[in-house]
Design an enzyme around this catalytic site. Structure first.
Site, PDB file in Angstrom:
ATOM      1  N   ARG A   1       0.686 -14.691-111.585  1.00  0.00           N
ATOM      2  CA  ARG A   1       0.109 -13.358-111.347  1.00  0.00           C
ATOM      3  C   ARG A   1      -0.575 -13.395-109.984  1.00  0.00           C
ATOM      4  NH1 ARG A   1      -3.401  -9.749-115.412  1.00  0.00           N
ATOM      5  NH2 ARG A   1      -1.285  -9.384-116.127  1.00  0.00           N
TER       6      ARG A   1
ATOM      7  N   HIS B   1       5.474  -5.607-113.695  1.00  0.00           N
ATOM      8  CA  HIS B   1       4.923  -6.469-114.742  1.00  0.00           C
ATOM      9  C   HIS B   1       5.980  -6.584-115.849  1.00  0.00           C
ATOM     10  CE1 HIS B   1       2.212  -8.529-117.238  1.00  0.00           C
ATOM     11  NE2 HIS B   1       1.203  -7.685-117.303  1.00  0.00           N
TER      12      HIS B   1
ATOM     13  N   ARG C   1      -4.695 -11.177-121.726  1.00  0.00           N
ATOM     14  CA  ARG C   1      -3.512 -11.187-122.576  1.00  0.00           C
ATOM     15  C   ARG C   1      -2.321 -11.912-121.967  1.00  0.00           C
ATOM     16  NH1 ARG C   1      -6.623  -7.388-124.165  1.00  0.00           N
ATOM     17  NH2 ARG C   1      -6.857  -7.093-121.948  1.00  0.00           N
ATOM     18  N   THR C   2      -2.035 -11.623-120.724  1.00  0.00           N
ATOM     19  CA  THR C   2      -0.797 -12.180-120.169  1.00  0.00           C
ATOM     20  C   THR C   2      -0.870 -13.701-120.135  1.00  0.00           C
ATOM     21  OG1 THR C   2      -0.452 -10.179-118.909  1.00  0.00           O
ATOM     22  CG2 THR C   2       0.804 -12.102-118.214  1.00  0.00           C
TER      23      THR C   2
ATOM     24  N   LYS D   1      -8.475 -23.985-100.098  1.00  0.00           N
ATOM     25  CA  LYS D   1      -8.417 -24.771 -98.853  1.00  0.00           C
ATOM     26  C   LYS D   1      -7.385 -24.231 -97.880  1.00  0.00           C
ATOM     27  CE  LYS D   1      -9.283 -28.920-101.590  1.00  0.00           C
ATOM     28  NZ  LYS D   1      -8.571 -30.099-102.110  1.00  0.00           N
TER      29      LYS D   1
HETATM   30  C1  NCD Z   1      -2.003  -4.842-117.438  1.00  0.00           C
HETATM   31  C2  NCD Z   1      -1.931  -5.466-116.060  1.00  0.00           C
HETATM   32  O1  NCD Z   1      -2.523  -6.522-115.798  1.00  0.00           O
HETATM   33  O2  NCD Z   1      -1.235  -4.898-115.256  1.00  0.00           O
HETATM   34  N1  NCD Z   1      -2.656  -5.676-118.348  1.00  0.00           N
HETATM   35  C3  NCD Z   1      -1.900  -6.528-119.081  1.00  0.00           C
HETATM   36  O3  NCD Z   1      -1.252  -7.415-118.571  1.00  0.00           O
HETATM   37  N2  NCD Z   1      -1.871  -6.303-120.399  1.00  0.00           N
HETATM   38  C4  NCD Z   1      -2.592  -3.490-117.439  1.00  0.00           C
HETATM   39  C5  NCD Z   1      -3.913  -3.288-116.758  1.00  0.00           C
HETATM   40  O4  NCD Z   1      -4.519  -4.201-116.221  1.00  0.00           O
HETATM   41  O5  NCD Z   1      -4.345  -2.139-116.779  1.00  0.00           O
END
Ligand code: NCD
Length: 309
Positions: free
Chosen positions: A105, A133, A55-56, A84
């Site tokens: 991320r 997040h 999703r992100t 590398k």
């Molecule tokens: C979350 C995350 O990556 O922290 N997912 C997301 O971005 N929707 C929640 C999760 O992974 O549980």
């Protein structure tokens, strides 16, 4: 209020006024997406994902494409020069010449903060380890605003992995700044929210926090229920995870005691904490929540890029 050029690393990087500005723009973008289809023409988003995501990453990409911009990046650091031995600082210095905005991320807490220190273009934290997040929180706030019309008097139960869940940490930090929020924190005793966070929230804001190990106890009290998965990848041992993974499973039976106006949320992915039968309940809005995430990210990027709308 000038968001142009800002880095968004922690939920507290945005004031309540700024959060509301983003949410209002996101609602406008949802209502009239076409109007914004050239807003980021010529702009490039780089998605640097050192950890899995559906999703992100894809909602960021969809958001930029819907505003007429372009996207570059990697979804698996193993295919980049990280393999590398390149460090974050060098990667960011180079990306500053390839893109106008970055979302990152990383499994290590603090990695996006480090990246922002080497970046002249906005860096957005797309999730750093078990820490924060912030754009999930924007999505969550937008969902609350969309379904409840206002972000006030929210009695929210947050259930699951409160220790490692970064979505939870950002949400707690942010909602505690909105009027009259009450929290019911539901977790096994091993997975309670980190003390620093609780202390910080309690000290700075006058919010009510109730803690319990029972999913049912406050079911008829709250107007939002936010379920989360146990964060398997953050555990030190498989045994520990196995012991806790089935702690909470929301079923239609348990929801019988919930309020009619309950808003049921989950950042997704779901593992086993919400029974599939619950999806049919009109109060379950986690898929709508995921789709609202695109508009939250459109609004955020447009403002960070200083676009006029
Ligand atoms: C979350 C995350 O990556 O922290 N997912 C997301 O971005 N929707 C929640 C999760 O992974 O549980």
């Amino acid at each position: 209020m000038k968001l142009q050029g800002k880095h968004i690393i922690d939920a507290s990087d945005l004031s309540v006024d700024e959060l509301n500005l983003i949410i209002d723009l996101a609602l406008e973008m949802k209502a009239n997406t076409e109007k914004f289809s050239n807003l980021c023409k010529g702009k490039i988003l780089a998605t640097l994902f050192y950890e899995p995501s559906t999703r992100t990453r894809l909602s960021f990409e969809s958001a930029m494409l819907r505003m007429g911009g372009a996207i570059i990046g990697f979804s698996d650091a193993e295919t980049s020069s990280v393999k590398k031995g390149e460090n974050i600082a060098d990667t960011i210095r180079v990306l500053n010449n390839y893109a106008h905005i970055i979302v990152m991320r990383h499994p290590r807490e603090g990695a996006p903060l480090l990246a922002s220190q080497y970046s002249t273009i906005p860096v957005i934290n797309g999730g750093d380890g078990g820490h924060q997040h912030p754009t999930q929180t924007l999505t969550d706030l937008l969902t609350i605003k969309y379904y409840k019309n206002d972000i006030k008097d929210i009695k929210i139960a947050i259930c699951g992995d409160l220790l490692f869940g970064r979505s939870v940490h950002s949400l707690l930090k942010t909602l505690s700044r909105y009027p009259n929020t009450e929290f019911v924190l539901i977790s096994p005793s091993e997975l309670r929210i980190p003390y620093y966070l609780k202390n910080d929230i309690m000290k700075k804001h006058n919010v009510r926090i109730l803690e319990t190990t029972s999913l049912e106890e406050y079911m008829d009290y709250v107007n939002v229920l936010y379920m989360t998965r146990i964060q398997k990848e953050r555990f030190f041992s498989e045994d520990e995870y196995i012991k806790l993974k089935g702690s909470y499973v929301l079923t239609p039976e348990k929801l019988k005691y919930a309020r009619k106006d309950l808003l049921l949320m989950h950042p997704l992915p779901r593992v086993n904490e919400i029974d599939y039968e619950v999806d049919k309940d009109p109060r379950a809005k986690y898929f709508e929540q995921a789709s609202l995430g695109v508009f939250a990210r459109m609004a955020l990027m447009a403002l960070l890029l200083g676009r006029d709308y």
